[in-house]
Design an enzyme around this catalytic site. Structure first.
Site, PDB file in Angstrom:
ATOM      1  N   GLU A 230       3.202   0.284   4.223  1.00  0.00           N
ATOM      2  CA  GLU A 230       2.670  -0.995   3.755  1.00  0.00           C
ATOM      3  C   GLU A 230       3.297  -1.425   2.436  1.00  0.00           C
ATOM      4  O   GLU A 230       2.648  -1.441   1.383  1.00  0.00           O
ATOM      5  CB  GLU A 230       1.138  -0.921   3.663  1.00  0.00           C
ATOM      6  CG  GLU A 230       0.503  -0.672   5.025  1.00  0.00           C
ATOM      7  CD  GLU A 230      -1.016  -0.611   5.023  1.00  0.00           C
ATOM      8  OE1 GLU A 230      -1.608  -0.634   3.929  1.00  0.00           O
ATOM      9  OE2 GLU A 230      -1.602  -0.543   6.121  1.00  0.00           O
TER      10      GLU A 230
ATOM     11  N   GLU B 207       0.234   2.564  12.920  1.00  0.00           N
ATOM     12  CA  GLU B 207      -1.068   2.896  12.301  1.00  0.00           C
ATOM     13  C   GLU B 207      -2.147   1.930  12.770  1.00  0.00           C
ATOM     14  O   GLU B 207      -1.914   0.727  12.892  1.00  0.00           O
ATOM     15  CB  GLU B 207      -0.977   2.848  10.774  1.00  0.00           C
ATOM     16  CG  GLU B 207      -2.278   3.276  10.085  1.00  0.00           C
ATOM     17  CD  GLU B 207      -2.220   3.155   8.572  1.00  0.00           C
ATOM     18  OE1 GLU B 207      -1.241   3.661   7.974  1.00  0.00           O
ATOM     19  OE2 GLU B 207      -3.132   2.545   7.980  1.00  0.00           O
TER      20      GLU B 207
END
Length: 517
Positions: A252, A358
């Protein structure tokens, strides 16, 4: 006694679930399957199905958990029921696999129960009587699902990484369970790493959390050191006979661009990733003997919102693109960023693969409780996301934490979430959530090397927006049809295989079904 033994052998041959779910309810339709030191349900695939038959596995809101039925093909179709005709000549992406993350929290929770129960947890994920996971994500040092922030080299100015070493978390919470998973699996488990943050001394804000990135510019000493950090990580795990299939550049990378971001993060915009790849990381990998053939480098590893611009920016540079094998992406805010974005990105960049890396439920600030035992809604969300990712070029689907506690941790910033397996230390048992069985519908029936294949529908209004369907072909030349029905009503369909005939089916309300023939 002899009759009983024959019956058991029969069950094993046909693949019926020898140990069914031991259910426990936590409110209406909130059903978990309980496992303890003496009992745990098993998931088996049927074998020796007759040529004119199909195996149906179903998980639904009413409590069915990977429940097996045998159906028969017929020569004729009911003209009043829509027909879905499989097209095996139309092939899309291959399926690489399914898996979850070996976080510190996972290791802590597995170690918190008795040894026998530990083995049951690992078997539930990686053995043939479990989900048969064949992929795993490994955090490169700490995450929020650690008990504290740490890196592999906290000595400021150590540009030669002389003090780099794995931590006790790697040695006690990750490596032992990775090795156990490898021993349980009947195929190679493909592992990939993901960093949350560089050591604090390498970053502009001198902290592993908050807003900050690598100091200096690509091509300079901090970026060179960060590139060599990846190499050292891979080599240190190799010393424990653990070989990585790949890694993502940054978990991220938009998180670290946010002021006061609470846990480990690093701002790493695509322009910097592009230059880091061609000036630092790519050459370092090449020098260490890592090539795209033996080490898959993935960009992205963030929500679909960054696509396709993020990929455009990096892959437009051929010097950087030569080191990139794939694009990883997360599922968060899945309703705001449609899966079609993947199809668009694939259309622009068809030479790299796409991997869902994820997902978890309970992560939004408005979701309470964080662990909602037995939630069917969360299972349905998983199933819908998986099938839509697969319909839009994803080669697999990687869950977040393998195992969490009743609170949804441990997590050092209390960023608790849910997981498919929840341990209850007080009773020395664990609960298989409906999410676990939603994953089974895919991971059990789509072995590595399967392909998504085409189909056509006889009626344009046969498929509702709350009914998702997909066809696949396995390496064993089986056809797999998967349907996810989020509606409160059942849907009648007919499946047509020109080599078999017609299969009249009912996709039950609030169900996930996998048909195999």
């Amino acid at each position: 006694m002899f009759i009983c033994q024959l019956f058991i052998v029969f069950l094993l041959l046909v693949g019926l679930e020898c140990n069914p779910c031991q259910p426990r309810t936590f409110g209406e339709h909130n059903i978990v399957c309980v496992c303890n030191a003496t009992y745990c349900d098993d998931l088996y695939l049927a074998s020796n199905i007759a040529p004119n038959q199909a195996a149906l596995y179903e998980t639904n809101k009413n409590g069915a958990r990977f429940q097996l039925s045998i159906l028969n093909f017929s020569k004729n179709a009911d003209p009043s029921i829509p027909v879905l005709s499989v097209n095996q000549s139309q092939m899309f992406q291959f399926i690489l696999g399914f898996g979850g993350a070996f976080t510190d929290a996972t290791g802590i929770n597995i170690k918190s129960v008795t040894p026998r129960l530990q083995k049951r947890i690992m078997s539930s994920y990686f053995s043939r009587k479990g989900l048969q996971y064949n992929m795993g994500r490994i955090p490169i040092s700490s995450t929020d699902f650690s008990t504290h922030p740490y890196s592999y080299d906290d000595i400021a100015g150590d540009f030669d990484l002389k003090h780099f070493k794995l931590t006790k978390e790697d040695l006690t919470l990750k490596i032992p369970f990775i090795k156990q998973a490898m021993s349980l699996s009947n195929e190679q488990i493909l592992l990939f790493g993901s960093p949350w943050s560089a050591p604090a001394w390498m970053k502009t804000n001198n902290a592993m959390n908050g807003k900050g990135g690598i100091k200096g510019n690509p091509g300079e000493k901090y970026y060179k050191t960060w590139a060599n950090y990846f190499i050292r990580f891979l080599k240190e795990y190799e010393a424990y006979n653990i070989t990585f299939w790949g890694f993502t550049l940054q978990n991220e990378p938009t998180d670290g661009c946010i002021a006061n971001f609470p846990f480990q993060s690093m701002c790493f915009p695509p322009e910097l990733q592009r230059d880091f790849l061609k000036l630092d990381l790519g050459p370092a990998l090449k020098k260490a003997g890592f090539t795209p053939e033996n080490m898959k480098v993935m960009i992205g590893d963030d929500d679909r919102a960054i696509l396709p611009k993020w990929v455009d920016k990096i892959l437009e540079d051929p010097e950087a693109a030569q080191y990139v094998s794939g694009v990883a992406f997360h599922w968060y805010f899945e309703d705001f960023f449609p899966h079609k974005i993947l199809d668009v990105t694939h259309g622009l960049h068809p030479d790299v693969f796409y991997l869902a890396s994820e997902a978890c439920t309970g992560s939004y600030f408005w979701e309470f409780p964080k662990v909602e035992l037995g939630s069917w809604d969360r299972a349905a969300r998983y199933a819908r996301d998986i099938i839509r990712d697969l319909l839009n070029w994803s080669i697999g689907w990687i869950d977040w934490n393998l195992v969490l506690d009743m609170q949804g941790g441990p997590n050092w910033v209390k960023n608790y979430v849910d997981a498919p397996i929840i341990v209850n230390v007080g009773t020395d048992e664990f609960y298989k959530e409906p999410m676990y069985y939603a994953l089974a519908q895919f991971s059990k029936t789509l072995p590595r090397g399967s392909y998504r294949i085409g189909f056509k529908v006889s009626s344009s209004d046969a498929l509702d927006s709350n009914l998702d369907v997909a066809f696949f072909q396995t390496p064993q030349n089986q056809v797999v049809f998967i349907a996810v029905n989020k509606q409160n009503q059942s849907v009648p369909l007919t499946l047509h295989d020109p080599h078999k005939g017609f299969l009249k089916i009912t996709v039950n309300a609030n169900s996930i079904q996998s048909y195999v023939w």
